[in-house]
Design a protein around this motif. Structure first.
Motif, PDB file in Angstrom:
ATOM      1  N   LEU A 148       0.857  -1.184   0.000  1.00  0.00           N
ATOM      2  CA  LEU A 148       0.000   0.000   0.000  1.00  0.00           C
ATOM      3  C   LEU A 148       0.894   1.235   0.000  1.00  0.00           C
ATOM      4  CD1 LEU A 148      -2.712   1.518   0.323  1.00  0.00           C
ATOM      5  CD2 LEU A 148      -2.416   1.255   2.808  1.00  0.00           C
ATOM      6  N   HIS A 150       0.685   5.247   0.273  1.00  0.00           N
ATOM      7  CA  HIS A 150      -0.138   6.417   0.572  1.00  0.00           C
ATOM      8  C   HIS A 150       0.372   7.602  -0.253  1.00  0.00           C
ATOM      9  CE1 HIS A 150      -2.715   4.903   3.695  1.00  0.00           C
ATOM     10  NE2 HIS A 150      -1.694   4.461   4.403  1.00  0.00           N
ATOM     11  N   VAL A 214       3.535  -1.033   3.919  1.00  0.00           N
ATOM     12  CA  VAL A 214       2.806   0.228   3.781  1.00  0.00           C
ATOM     13  C   VAL A 214       3.830   1.347   3.707  1.00  0.00           C
ATOM     14  CG1 VAL A 214       1.071   1.773   4.750  1.00  0.00           C
ATOM     15  CG2 VAL A 214       0.883  -0.699   5.128  1.00  0.00           C
ATOM     16  N   SER A 226      -1.250   4.180   8.579  1.00  0.00           N
ATOM     17  CA  SER A 226      -0.340   3.131   8.114  1.00  0.00           C
ATOM     18  C   SER A 226      -0.135   2.070   9.184  1.00  0.00           C
ATOM     19  CB  SER A 226       1.013   3.736   7.720  1.00  0.00           C
ATOM     20  OG  SER A 226       0.862   4.705   6.706  1.00  0.00           O
ATOM     21  N   VAL A 230      -1.193  -2.256   8.469  1.00  0.00           N
ATOM     22  CA  VAL A 230      -0.114  -3.195   8.157  1.00  0.00           C
ATOM     23  C   VAL A 230      -0.440  -4.603   8.671  1.00  0.00           C
ATOM     24  CG1 VAL A 230       1.230  -2.795  10.280  1.00  0.00           C
ATOM     25  CG2 VAL A 230       2.410  -3.347   8.132  1.00  0.00           C
ATOM     26  N   VAL A 237       6.035  -0.953   8.005  1.00  0.00           N
ATOM     27  CA  VAL A 237       5.646   0.403   7.625  1.00  0.00           C
ATOM     28  C   VAL A 237       6.903   1.226   7.388  1.00  0.00           C
ATOM     29  CG1 VAL A 237       4.501   2.535   8.367  1.00  0.00           C
ATOM     30  CG2 VAL A 237       3.493   0.318   8.931  1.00  0.00           C
TER      31      VAL A 237
END
Length: 327
Positions: A148, A150, A214, A226, A230, A237
């Protein structure tokens, strides 16, 4: 040579004539053709980036693409005429790239990818180095993972999406509705952060398990999100903006781990510069393989228009990376 100089923080940049630098030991003199603009440049100009340790008067600009004009003593990796790119200055006491020439530590450079123009190459260094240090150096992203990102439509985010995909991961990225299509074109699944809660997109895309990696490129409350997104035990992260105070409880309760990235350290300390050159070579290889391409704002700016270029970045109106044409 012509250069744009900042004489006092939070004042206009001034187009000036300054002495042309000379390549010292371990340096190359680069004729700069393009300089990428990063949000950090605007923060330094405004006096809001103490971590960059910029001393004034100063030439700003971190990223460049250009041509080697001469080499200093001890340099064997480059020769006059080589096209190069890298993150080479603009912080501490190192001259930046808003100038016609820069004497650059050769360890920071790589040969420009043939697949990219000078403008495209100049858009990459800071964002790619940051994304690589986070995803590869820290998180060891690999095939089979769910990642992921952001802020997937931003500069670092776009680089991160392309790196993760190139390494075989399945990639998801948060973005506003207006920028979701940018994320999709890069090959990631967009997540509308304005309408979807963390627990909802974790449930939808990971079955509630959480993402393996993340990467936070936004900071603030997004880092807290975040920690909540996770994967338990094995998740990691990474943040490029891990400042401020945050509760580690959500991360600790998952048994997950965290790393921070501070991309400026090699420029500020002189340590680790070889690795930045290595990362730029990785960027060139990905670009020449067709796996990496920056999205550029279509407007063209020159040294005389730097104020307008900075305004485009600060206002959020840029549709891709802003690049200044030097020569």
């Amino acid at each position: 040579m012509r250069a744009v100089v900042l004489r006092e923080f939070d004042t206009p940049l001034v187009l000036s004539e300054i002495d042309k630098p000379v390549a010292g030991p371990g340096q190359v003199l680069v004729r700069i053709e393009a300089s990428g603009v990063n949000p950090l440049d605007t923060k330094i100009r405004a006096g809001k980036a103490a971590h960059a340790r910029r001393t004034l008067p100063a030439v700003l600009g971190l990223d460049l693409a250009g041509v080697v004009e001469e080499t200093g003593p001890g340099v064997t990796a480059f020769a006059p005429g080589d096209e190069v790119f890298g993150m080479t200055g603009g912080v501490g006491d190192v001259q930046g790239t808003l100038a016609e020439y820069a004497a650059v530590d050769a360890r920071l450079l790589a040969r420009k990818p043939a697949a990219l123009s000078m403008r495209e190459a100049a858009a990459l260094p800071l964002v790619f180095i940051t994304a690589w240090e986070g995803l590869v150096d820290r998180a060891r992203v690999h095939a089979g993972q769910k990642v992921l990102v952001h802020g997937g439509a931003g500069g670092i985010g776009q680089a991160a999406v392309q790196i993760a995909r190139a390494r075989g991961a399945e990639v998801f990225a948060t973005a506003s509705p207006a920028r979701g299509e940018v994320v999709r074109r890069l090959g990631a699944t967009p997540i509308d952060y304005t309408t979807t809660a963390v627990q909802d997109y974790v449930a939808e895309h990971t079955g509630g398990e959480g993402f393996d990696v993340v990467f936070d490129t936004v900071g603030g409350s997004v880092l807290d999100d975040s920690f909540a997104a996770v994967r338990t035990y094995t998740g990691h992260v990474v943040s490029a903006l891990g400042w401020g105070s945050h509760s580690l409880a959500p991360l600790s309760f998952r048994g997950a781990t965290y790393s921070g990235v501070f991309t400026l350290l090699p420029l500020l300390t002189g340590r680790g510069r070889e690795h930045h050159g290595e990362i730029m070579r990785e960027a060139a290889a990905l670009a020449d393989a067709g796996a990496l391409k920056p999205l550029l704002d279509p407007r063209h700016f020159t040294l005389a228009d730097v104020a307008d270029a900075h305004a485009a970045v600060e206002s959020g109106t840029a549709q891709g990376k802003v690049v200044i044409d030097i020569s």
